[in-house]
Design a protein around this motif. Sequence first.
Motif, PDB file in Angstrom:
ATOM      1  N   LYS A 116      -6.522  53.129  92.352  1.00  0.00           N
ATOM      2  CA  LYS A 116      -5.486  52.701  92.948  1.00  0.00           C
ATOM      3  C   LYS A 116      -5.139  53.170  94.217  1.00  0.00           C
ATOM      4  O   LYS A 116      -3.906  53.839  94.804  1.00  0.00           O
ATOM      5  N   SER A 117      -6.185  53.324  95.128  1.00  0.00           N
ATOM      6  CA  SER A 117      -6.165  53.804  96.519  1.00  0.00           C
ATOM      7  C   SER A 117      -6.033  52.574  97.467  1.00  0.00           C
ATOM      8  O   SER A 117      -6.293  52.711  98.604  1.00  0.00           O
ATOM      9  N   GLN A 118      -5.952  51.406  97.180  1.00  0.00           N
ATOM     10  CA  GLN A 118      -6.000  50.098  97.738  1.00  0.00           C
ATOM     11  C   GLN A 118      -5.045  50.129  99.037  1.00  0.00           C
ATOM     12  O   GLN A 118      -5.319  49.572 100.018  1.00  0.00           O
ATOM     13  N   GLN A 119      -3.781  50.967  98.878  1.00  0.00           N
ATOM     14  CA  GLN A 119      -2.761  50.777  99.833  1.00  0.00           C
ATOM     15  C   GLN A 119      -3.285  51.566 100.960  1.00  0.00           C
ATOM     16  O   GLN A 119      -3.147  51.274 102.223  1.00  0.00           O
ATOM     17  N   GLN A 120      -4.055  52.625 100.703  1.00  0.00           N
ATOM     18  CA  GLN A 120      -4.454  53.719 101.794  1.00  0.00           C
ATOM     19  C   GLN A 120      -5.731  52.976 102.674  1.00  0.00           C
ATOM     20  O   GLN A 120      -5.772  52.738 103.762  1.00  0.00           O
ATOM     21  N   ILE A 121      -6.586  52.082 101.820  1.00  0.00           N
ATOM     22  CA  ILE A 121      -7.546  51.188 102.246  1.00  0.00           C
ATOM     23  C   ILE A 121      -6.936  50.409 103.266  1.00  0.00           C
ATOM     24  O   ILE A 121      -7.516  50.040 104.417  1.00  0.00           O
ATOM     25  N   LYS A 122      -5.893  49.575 102.827  1.00  0.00           N
ATOM     26  CA  LYS A 122      -5.302  48.495 103.634  1.00  0.00           C
ATOM     27  C   LYS A 122      -4.683  49.451 105.070  1.00  0.00           C
ATOM     28  O   LYS A 122      -4.635  48.588 106.233  1.00  0.00           O
ATOM     29  N   MET A 123      -4.108  50.574 104.823  1.00  0.00           N
ATOM     30  CA  MET A 123      -3.726  51.121 106.078  1.00  0.00           C
ATOM     31  C   MET A 123      -4.963  51.528 107.158  1.00  0.00           C
ATOM     32  O   MET A 123      -4.877  51.100 108.294  1.00  0.00           O
ATOM     33  N   LEU A 124      -6.150  51.787 106.438  1.00  0.00           N
ATOM     34  CA  LEU A 124      -7.299  52.215 107.438  1.00  0.00           C
ATOM     35  C   LEU A 124      -7.665  50.711 108.310  1.00  0.00           C
ATOM     36  O   LEU A 124      -7.839  50.890 109.358  1.00  0.00           O
ATOM     37  N   GLN A 125      -7.697  49.659 107.418  1.00  0.00           N
ATOM     38  CA  GLN A 125      -7.918  48.397 108.094  1.00  0.00           C
ATOM     39  C   GLN A 125      -6.908  48.032 109.036  1.00  0.00           C
ATOM     40  O   GLN A 125      -7.255  47.521 110.138  1.00  0.00           O
ATOM     41  N   LYS A 126      -5.769  48.329 108.656  1.00  0.00           N
ATOM     42  CA  LYS A 126      -4.500  48.097 109.848  1.00  0.00           C
ATOM     43  C   LYS A 126      -4.706  48.666 110.890  1.00  0.00           C
ATOM     44  O   LYS A 126      -4.757  48.356 112.246  1.00  0.00           O
TER      45      LYS A 126
END
Length: 91
Positions: free
Chosen positions: A11-21
């Motif tokens: 459930k760390s997908q949101q943090q990973i998406k932030m790194l991508q952003k």
Amino acid sequence: MDGLILVPTEKSQQQIKMLQKWGVPFVLLDRYFPEVPVNHIALNNYKAAYDGTTHLIKQGHQHIAFSIIKPAFITYSSVTRVTWMRLKIMI
């Protein structure tokens, strides 16, 4: 820093998406989220557990355990490894 090697939790997908952003270069280690297209390195948990257990049995070990320090650390990977260890021991 040139990049990150991350071992993400469930459930760390949101943090990973932030790194991508933010444009941070990274690769995920031993976890893959199909809904987040990123570079990742995955372990074959079935083979790793089977091969590790086989090695211990060949060395003469009979009482083989798999230990997890905290219940929060129980992941799909650890459950998969334990399952394959048990199957190998039963064979």
